[in-house]
Enzyme design. Structure first.
Site, PDB file in Angstrom:
ATOM      1  N   LYS A  12     -19.236  -7.925 -12.294  1.00 47.40           N
ATOM      2  CA  LYS A  12     -18.450  -9.142 -12.043  1.00 47.40           C
ATOM      3  C   LYS A  12     -19.236 -10.414 -12.389  1.00 47.40           C
ATOM      4  O   LYS A  12     -20.468 -10.357 -12.559  1.00 47.40           O
ATOM      5  CB  LYS A  12     -18.023  -9.146 -10.572  1.00 47.40           C
ATOM      6  CG  LYS A  12     -17.029  -8.035 -10.203  1.00 47.40           C
ATOM      7  CD  LYS A  12     -16.575  -8.187  -8.736  1.00 47.40           C
ATOM      8  CE  LYS A  12     -15.526  -7.164  -8.341  1.00 47.40           C
ATOM      9  NZ  LYS A  12     -15.066  -7.375  -6.935  1.00 47.40           N
ATOM     10  N   TYR A  52      -5.401  -6.875 -10.868  1.00 38.84           N
ATOM     11  CA  TYR A  52      -5.460  -6.765  -9.404  1.00 38.84           C
ATOM     12  C   TYR A  52      -4.076  -6.785  -8.750  1.00 38.84           C
ATOM     13  O   TYR A  52      -3.967  -7.102  -7.565  1.00 38.84           O
ATOM     14  CB  TYR A  52      -6.323  -7.889  -8.834  1.00 38.84           C
ATOM     15  CG  TYR A  52      -7.812  -7.617  -8.810  1.00 38.84           C
ATOM     16  CD1 TYR A  52      -8.334  -6.434  -8.264  1.00 38.84           C
ATOM     17  CD2 TYR A  52      -8.718  -8.559  -9.283  1.00 38.84           C
ATOM     18  CE1 TYR A  52      -9.703  -6.204  -8.209  1.00 38.84           C
ATOM     19  CE2 TYR A  52     -10.096  -8.340  -9.233  1.00 38.84           C
ATOM     20  CZ  TYR A  52     -10.576  -7.155  -8.689  1.00 38.84           C
ATOM     21  OH  TYR A  52     -11.927  -6.937  -8.618  1.00 38.84           O
ATOM     22  N   ASN A 115     -19.098  -9.703  -4.930  1.00 33.36           N
ATOM     23  CA  ASN A 115     -19.791  -8.460  -4.567  1.00 33.36           C
ATOM     24  C   ASN A 115     -20.253  -7.660  -5.791  1.00 33.36           C
ATOM     25  O   ASN A 115     -20.467  -6.457  -5.712  1.00 33.36           O
ATOM     26  CB  ASN A 115     -18.939  -7.626  -3.612  1.00 33.36           C
ATOM     27  CG  ASN A 115     -17.600  -7.253  -4.207  1.00 33.36           C
ATOM     28  OD1 ASN A 115     -17.336  -7.531  -5.374  1.00 33.36           O
ATOM     29  ND2 ASN A 115     -16.756  -6.615  -3.422  1.00 33.36           N
TER      30      ASN A 115
HETATM   31  P1  IDP Z   1     -13.176  -2.614  -3.583  1.00 32.37           P
HETATM   32  O1  IDP Z   1     -13.604  -3.546  -4.682  1.00 32.37           O
HETATM   33  O2  IDP Z   1     -14.327  -2.180  -2.738  1.00 32.37           O
HETATM   34  O3  IDP Z   1     -12.339  -1.469  -4.082  1.00 32.37           O
HETATM   35  P2  IDP Z   1     -10.695  -3.784  -2.606  1.00 32.37           P
HETATM   36  O4  IDP Z   1     -10.198  -3.649  -1.216  1.00 32.37           O
HETATM   37  O5  IDP Z   1     -10.010  -2.990  -3.678  1.00 32.37           O
HETATM   38  O6  IDP Z   1     -12.275  -3.476  -2.596  1.00 32.37           O
HETATM   39  O7  IDP Z   1     -10.638  -5.312  -2.973  1.00 32.37           O
HETATM   40  C1  IDP Z   1     -10.798  -5.751  -4.303  1.00 32.37           C
HETATM   41  C2  IDP Z   1     -11.753  -6.925  -4.311  1.00 32.37           C
HETATM   42  O8  IDP Z   1     -11.149  -8.001  -3.596  1.00 32.37           O
HETATM   43  C3  IDP Z   1     -13.088  -6.690  -3.599  1.00 32.37           C
HETATM   44  O9  IDP Z   1     -14.058  -6.091  -4.416  1.00 32.37           O
HETATM   45  C4  IDP Z   1     -13.481  -8.080  -3.190  1.00 32.37           C
HETATM   46  O10 IDP Z   1     -14.106  -8.763  -4.272  1.00 32.37           O
HETATM   47  C5  IDP Z   1     -12.152  -8.746  -2.902  1.00 32.37           C
HETATM   48  N1  IDP Z   1     -11.845  -8.706  -1.470  1.00 32.37           N
HETATM   49  C6  IDP Z   1     -11.499  -7.640  -0.721  1.00 32.37           C
HETATM   50  N2  IDP Z   1     -11.292  -7.970   0.560  1.00 32.37           N
HETATM   51  C7  IDP Z   1     -11.493  -9.307   0.628  1.00 32.37           C
HETATM   52  C8  IDP Z   1     -11.426 -10.266   1.703  1.00 32.37           C
HETATM   53  O11 IDP Z   1     -11.131  -9.945   2.860  1.00 32.37           O
HETATM   54  N3  IDP Z   1     -11.717 -11.562   1.366  1.00 32.37           N
HETATM   55  C9  IDP Z   1     -12.056 -11.953   0.102  1.00 32.37           C
HETATM   56  N4  IDP Z   1     -12.130 -11.084  -0.924  1.00 32.37           N
HETATM   57  C10 IDP Z   1     -11.858  -9.784  -0.675  1.00 32.37           C
END
Ligand code: IDP
Ligand code: MG
Length: 136
Positions: A12, A52, A115
């Site tokens: 990312k 997404y 992340n």
């Molecule tokens: P993942 O990347 O571990 O599969 P997902 O739940 O699919 O996690 O969420 C996609 C992306 O959305 C995450 O990698 C993160 O960057 C972002 N994200 C997920 N939950 C949150 C949140 O509560 N606040 C802000 N960003 C979030």
């Protein structure tokens, strides 16, 4: 049971910006992943919204799509046995605060949104996501 599988990985913008791509790719290779395809690109916000789509009802959807389209990313097709689950293991929990020691998100993640890496969450989604970035 194990089988050779492919998954989609994205380095990312936060990690590309900090020049961590080569270091992260080395970690994948050390963990027996083959990098089958790879490209560095910058996507438009509408493409991030499509990628997404499953998160469109989430409160963070708009920020997430702005973020993924905010700078260059490295998109890869990774291959090994059980690639989807092995990649998720190496990545660690979504929120770097909760990620296990030694995982990519623990090492490099800045926050839940920045992340550092994306990885497909199922074999079915891996196919969809690989096709999204590498249809030929
Ligand atoms: P993942 O990347 O571990 O599969 P997902 O739940 O699919 O996690 O969420 C996609 C992306 O959305 C995450 O990698 C993160 O960057 C972002 N994200 C997920 N939950 C949150 C949140 O509560 N606040 C802000 N960003 C979030
Ligand atoms: Mg996910």
């Amino acid at each position: 049971m194990s089988s050779i599988e492919q998954t989609l990985s994205i380095i990312k913008p936060d990690a590309v910006e900090r020049n961590l791509s080569e270091e992260i790719k080395e970690i994948f290779k050390k963990n027996n992943f083959k990098i089958i395809k790879e490209k560095k690109i910058k996507i438009e916000k509408n493409e991030a919204e499509k990628f997404y789509q499953v998160h469109q009802s989430k409160p963070f959807y708009n920020d997430l799509c702005s973020y993924l389209s905010s700078g260059p990313i490295v998109v890869m097709v990774l291959e090994r046995e059980n690639a989807v689950s092995e990649n998720r293991k190496i990545m660690g929990a979504t929120d770097p605060k909760n990620a296990e020691e030694g995982t990519l998100r623990k090492k490099y993640g800045i926050s839940i949104d920045k992340n550092s890496v994306h990885g497909s969450d199922s074999s079915e989604n891996a196919k969809i996501e690989i096709n999204f970035f590498f249809k030929d």
